[in-house]
Design a protein around this motif. Structure first.
Motif, short mmCIF file in Angstrom:
data_model
loop_
_atom_site.label_atom_id
_atom_site.label_comp_id
_atom_site.label_asym_id
_atom_site.label_seq_id
_atom_site.Cartn_x
_atom_site.Cartn_y
_atom_site.Cartn_z
N THR A 30 -35.64 26.10 34.74
CA THR A 30 -35.27 27.19 33.58
C THR A 30 -36.08 28.98 33.75
O THR A 30 -35.12 29.41 32.84
N TYR A 76 -39.46 22.15 24.84
CA TYR A 76 -38.53 22.64 24.51
C TYR A 76 -36.75 22.01 25.54
O TYR A 76 -36.48 22.25 25.96
N HIS A 77 -36.07 20.97 24.45
CA HIS A 77 -35.01 20.71 25.07
C HIS A 77 -33.76 21.00 23.93
O HIS A 77 -32.97 20.56 24.80
N PRO A 104 -31.58 22.74 21.59
CA PRO A 104 -31.49 23.93 20.66
C PRO A 104 -31.26 23.65 19.73
O PRO A 104 -30.99 22.98 18.54
N THR A 118 -45.29 29.58 15.47
CA THR A 118 -44.15 30.70 16.74
C THR A 118 -45.18 31.36 17.35
O THR A 118 -46.03 31.77 16.64
N GLY A 159 -34.94 28.29 18.27
CA GLY A 159 -36.26 27.56 18.53
C GLY A 159 -35.68 26.48 19.62
O GLY A 159 -34.65 26.11 19.12
N PHE A 160 -36.38 25.46 20.26
CA PHE A 160 -35.44 24.49 20.47
C PHE A 160 -36.63 22.82 19.88
O PHE A 160 -37.25 22.93 19.15
N ARG A 161 -35.94 21.59 20.27
CA ARG A 161 -36.64 20.53 18.88
C ARG A 161 -36.38 19.94 20.48
O ARG A 161 -35.68 19.97 21.68
N PRO A 162 -37.77 18.99 20.62
CA PRO A 162 -38.61 17.94 21.78
C PRO A 162 -37.41 16.82 21.12
O PRO A 162 -36.63 16.29 20.93
#
Length: 410
Positions: free
Chosen positions: A40, A132-133, A135, A236, A340-343
């Motif tokens: 990453t 963070y997986h 988007p 955040t 951000g990202f969602r798990p």
């Protein structure tokens, strides 16, 4: 089927930190990484990226920062070199290019780990894939004209890689604010959809704010002692930058220089993007956080009689005369999504998640014997997902693993 005492899923800074301490304990283990170690940092950072925390906070196990600029901010290539040195020191037992597709309990105890390279088993498992997986991109993005290039923040590299024309950056967290600045400094016409992200000063009263907060004990504070408790995990990150030696990011200054600021992006109606009329409120709230952090430093200095330059209170240098709540998509060259990202833990077939799909744990230890999480934001402290705090978490979990192996813990 290959069996190991411990399988670590994820070959980033968290997984490698776990491997470091597992080797110290002489515990047989295997690290499984779906791509390449620390990928990453290599593949999902823009060209002008710098750390936003000072170099002295880089404290991966056995690899503290030893460069000439402890109070500086490493650039992307320097971060990669630092990580390469860490990898060379750890020399982890790793299988790269192996994706874990399912993690489940074995009837005879321990865990079954099904992967793209076959099946493995382990007595205990550390999930070190971070949080963070996937988007976050709103569904209405599908209706934007195909002529508009759409990127997620991890895909952005530099202003020159974008087509000519105005660029809309959506989101004003750390990535969004810095990418907007990168484009702005390159002379691009930038629209920025400003969200609820807070901001902080880079330097205050003669020192980096991070140094003050470290002295004040903030970075050693466990989530169990934070006023928000586990709610802090939803916060955040504050926007600030380490670019050019470090400085504040003041969106109001960007506006004075021609950047077009909007409130939160809400929808796409026909050929028009719609923004919430909350730009002024979002800017004011970010500044309020900025001033509260500085006020806490003022209090710390006063209580201890520390000699320091005088304090100050930030006063807005620009205010929106009106809320720009619409923007025609015609003419936009690109949209960069920085929200951000969602798990994604759908591959874990075990009852360890709460109603929001987040793992339930106490300092990374779940209620399921032998299953742990590492590298999540605020797993235990502010630094849990960062170079500064992941070592402490990894050592704690490996101590726990050793105790379970010895029978000292159930």
């Amino acid at each position: 089927m290959s069996h190991h005492n411990v399988i670590v899923v994820g070959g980033g800074q968290a997984g490698l930190s776990a491997s470091y301490y597992l080797q110290q304990r002489d515990i047989n283990h295997l690290v499984l990484e779906s791509r390449t170690m620390t990928h990453t940092w290599r593949e999902q950072r823009w060209d002008s990226f710098t750390l936003v925390t000072p170099n002295w906070q880089c404290a991966l196990p056995g690899a503290p920062y030893q460069g000439a600029e402890p109070h500086g901010f490493m650039k992307k290539n320097e971060v990669i070199a630092y990580l390469d040195g860490f990898i060379a020191k750890v020399r982890p037992p790793v299988r790269e290019g192996v994706t874990v597709r399912r993690l489940a309990a074995r009837a005879e105890g321990g865990y079954q780990v099904m992967t793209s390279a076959g099946e493995f088993s382990a007595d205990q498992v550390i999930v070190a894939t971070g949080g963070y997986h996937t988007p976050i991109i709103p569904r209405f993005a599908e209706r934007l004209p195909p002529s508009i290039l759409q990127l997620q923040s991890a895909q952005y590299r530099n202003p020159q890689s974008l087509p000519d024309g105005p660029v809309l950056v959506v989101g004003s967290g750390q990535s969004g604010a810095q990418i907007a600045e990168d484009l702005h400094l390159a002379g691009r016409r930038v629209h920025l959809a400003v969200g609820e992200a807070p901001r902080c000063a880079r330097f205050y009263r003669g020192r980096d704010v991070v140094a003050w907060l470290a002295d004040m004990g903030y970075y050693a504070m466990g989530v169990d002692r934070h006023p928000l408790r586990e709610g802090v995990r939803d916060n955040t990150n504050h926007y600030v930058t380490g670019r050019d030696g470090g400085r504040d990011i003041d969106l109001r200054v960007f506006a004075m220089q021609g950047m077009q600021l909007h409130g939160q992006l809400d929808d796409l109606e026909g050929g028009t993007l719609r923004f919430a009329p909350n730009l002024a409120a979002n800017l004011d709230n970010a500044d309020a956080v900025y001033n509260r952090i500085n006020a806490s430093i003022d209090k710390y200095i006063q209580e201890r009689g520390i000699s320091a330059p005088p304090g100050s209170v930030y006063q807005p240098v620009w205010r929106p005369s009106e809320e720009r709540t619409s923007l025609p998509v015609e003419g936009l060259a690109a949209v960069i999504w920085c929200i951000g990202f969602r798990p994604d833990f759908t591959w874990i077939d075990l009852p360890v998640f709460n109603g929001r799909g987040q793992p339930s744990h106490v300092r990374g230890v779940t209620a399921t014997r032998g299953l742990y999480f590492l590298g999540l934001p605020w797993l235990y402290t502010w630094g849990s997902g960062r170079f500064s705090g992941v070592a402490r978490d990894a050592e704690y979990l490996v101590d726990r693993i050793a105790a379970v192996r010895s029978g000292a813990l159930n």
